[in-house]
Scaffold this motif. Sequence first.
Motif, PDB file in Angstrom:
ATOM      1  N   CYS A 165       0.829  -1.210   0.000  1.00  0.00           N
ATOM      2  CA  CYS A 165       0.000   0.000   0.000  1.00  0.00           C
ATOM      3  C   CYS A 165       0.862   1.258   0.000  1.00  0.00           C
ATOM      4  O   CYS A 165       0.574   2.214  -0.721  1.00  0.00           O
ATOM      5  CB  CYS A 165      -0.938   0.002   1.199  1.00  0.00           C
ATOM      6  SG  CYS A 165      -2.261  -1.213   1.073  1.00  0.00           S
ATOM      7  N   TRP A 222      -6.402   3.934  -7.629  1.00  0.00           N
ATOM      8  CA  TRP A 222      -5.360   3.119  -6.991  1.00  0.00           C
ATOM      9  C   TRP A 222      -4.835   3.821  -5.741  1.00  0.00           C
ATOM     10  O   TRP A 222      -4.614   3.194  -4.702  1.00  0.00           O
ATOM     11  CB  TRP A 222      -4.219   2.847  -7.971  1.00  0.00           C
ATOM     12  CG  TRP A 222      -4.649   1.991  -9.112  1.00  0.00           C
ATOM     13  CD1 TRP A 222      -5.043   2.418 -10.346  1.00  0.00           C
ATOM     14  CD2 TRP A 222      -4.791   0.571  -9.121  1.00  0.00           C
ATOM     15  NE1 TRP A 222      -5.400   1.345 -11.120  1.00  0.00           N
ATOM     16  CE2 TRP A 222      -5.250   0.197 -10.396  1.00  0.00           C
ATOM     17  CE3 TRP A 222      -4.555  -0.423  -8.177  1.00  0.00           C
ATOM     18  CZ2 TRP A 222      -5.487  -1.124 -10.749  1.00  0.00           C
ATOM     19  CZ3 TRP A 222      -4.790  -1.745  -8.529  1.00  0.00           C
ATOM     20  CH2 TRP A 222      -5.255  -2.084  -9.797  1.00  0.00           C
ATOM     21  N   MET A 226      -7.648   3.574  -2.984  1.00  0.00           N
ATOM     22  CA  MET A 226      -7.846   2.223  -2.428  1.00  0.00           C
ATOM     23  C   MET A 226      -6.655   1.786  -1.584  1.00  0.00           C
ATOM     24  O   MET A 226      -6.828   1.121  -0.562  1.00  0.00           O
ATOM     25  CB  MET A 226      -8.142   1.211  -3.539  1.00  0.00           C
ATOM     26  CG  MET A 226      -9.505   1.410  -4.192  1.00  0.00           C
ATOM     27  SD  MET A 226     -10.918   1.509  -3.055  1.00  0.00           S
ATOM     28  CE  MET A 226     -10.944  -0.131  -2.340  1.00  0.00           C
ATOM     29  N   TYR A 245     -16.899  -7.169   1.331  1.00  0.00           N
ATOM     30  CA  TYR A 245     -15.795  -6.816   0.439  1.00  0.00           C
ATOM     31  C   TYR A 245     -15.561  -7.868  -0.632  1.00  0.00           C
ATOM     32  O   TYR A 245     -15.160  -7.537  -1.749  1.00  0.00           O
ATOM     33  CB  TYR A 245     -14.513  -6.548   1.225  1.00  0.00           C
ATOM     34  CG  TYR A 245     -14.499  -5.189   1.880  1.00  0.00           C
ATOM     35  CD1 TYR A 245     -14.834  -4.047   1.160  1.00  0.00           C
ATOM     36  CD2 TYR A 245     -14.150  -5.034   3.210  1.00  0.00           C
ATOM     37  CE1 TYR A 245     -14.832  -2.799   1.760  1.00  0.00           C
ATOM     38  CE2 TYR A 245     -14.139  -3.791   3.812  1.00  0.00           C
ATOM     39  CZ  TYR A 245     -14.484  -2.676   3.072  1.00  0.00           C
ATOM     40  OH  TYR A 245     -14.472  -1.438   3.656  1.00  0.00           O
ATOM     41  N   SER A 282     -16.974  -5.645  -8.820  1.00  0.00           N
ATOM     42  CA  SER A 282     -16.049  -4.733  -9.497  1.00  0.00           C
ATOM     43  C   SER A 282     -15.390  -5.399 -10.691  1.00  0.00           C
ATOM     44  O   SER A 282     -15.212  -4.778 -11.740  1.00  0.00           O
ATOM     45  CB  SER A 282     -14.976  -4.239  -8.523  1.00  0.00           C
ATOM     46  OG  SER A 282     -15.562  -3.493  -7.493  1.00  0.00           O
ATOM     47  N   VAL A 326     -10.629  -0.927  -7.440  1.00  0.00           N
ATOM     48  CA  VAL A 326     -11.606  -1.231  -6.388  1.00  0.00           C
ATOM     49  C   VAL A 326     -11.525  -2.702  -5.999  1.00  0.00           C
ATOM     50  O   VAL A 326     -11.530  -3.043  -4.811  1.00  0.00           O
ATOM     51  CB  VAL A 326     -13.032  -0.843  -6.821  1.00  0.00           C
ATOM     52  CG1 VAL A 326     -14.074  -1.352  -5.830  1.00  0.00           C
ATOM     53  CG2 VAL A 326     -13.153   0.662  -6.990  1.00  0.00           C
ATOM     54  N   GLY A 331      -8.288  -3.254  -4.097  1.00  0.00           N
ATOM     55  CA  GLY A 331      -8.426  -2.647  -2.777  1.00  0.00           C
ATOM     56  C   GLY A 331      -9.310  -3.474  -1.866  1.00  0.00           C
ATOM     57  O   GLY A 331      -9.003  -3.661  -0.680  1.00  0.00           O
ATOM     58  N   CYS A 332     -10.405  -3.991  -2.408  1.00  0.00           N
ATOM     59  CA  CYS A 332     -11.288  -4.844  -1.606  1.00  0.00           C
ATOM     60  C   CYS A 332     -10.570  -6.118  -1.162  1.00  0.00           C
ATOM     61  O   CYS A 332     -10.762  -6.580  -0.034  1.00  0.00           O
ATOM     62  CB  CYS A 332     -12.551  -5.191  -2.384  1.00  0.00           C
ATOM     63  SG  CYS A 332     -13.702  -3.812  -2.504  1.00  0.00           S
TER      64      CYS A 332
END
Length: 175
Positions: free
Chosen positions: A18, A61, A64, A106, A113, A139, A142-143
């Motif tokens: 991240c 990006w 997320m 999620y 997504s 997305v 990120g989920c």
Amino acid sequence: MAGPRAVEGVDAAVRGLCQLVLVVTGIALMVALGANVVARYIFDTGGFDWAQEVPERLFPWFIMAGVALAVQTGGHVAVETALFLLPRRAARLLLLAGHALVVVTYVVLARSSLEVAEIAAIERSPVLGLSGAHGYWAVAAGCALLVVGTVTNMVRVALLGPEGLPREGGETAVT
């Protein structure tokens, strides 16, 4: 059940990923936007055509990665009033049930997504010709990271109780 060291290792990998995404996309966003501002003053035609498309593709990006990082550091929104009113065991069960619901949510959002990304993939940006799926991929990714972060929090709560939750600043009771 995974031990505290395994949980910390997974969290460290997610945190590193991240942070890398945040730094790379943040720098790229600043360069693209900065170059476009300078170009508006230098060129008679205005800024760069591509400079509008780059942020559209990178911003999801960036966001997320920040959201996934917030889950690890306790920087997300949480309502914990009920936890203080419950006995420790009941608070632990409530947290585990809530985290399980978040994981399912999620997973569904990531899957949705990816389905929308397939549809949006046929769209192309006018200047760079990039697929319209980038934001949906962000997305979904990120989920997936949010699922990992939530599961590691679940393991902490299962092992340590409510004290195992990360607090703002990323501190947890796991050592």
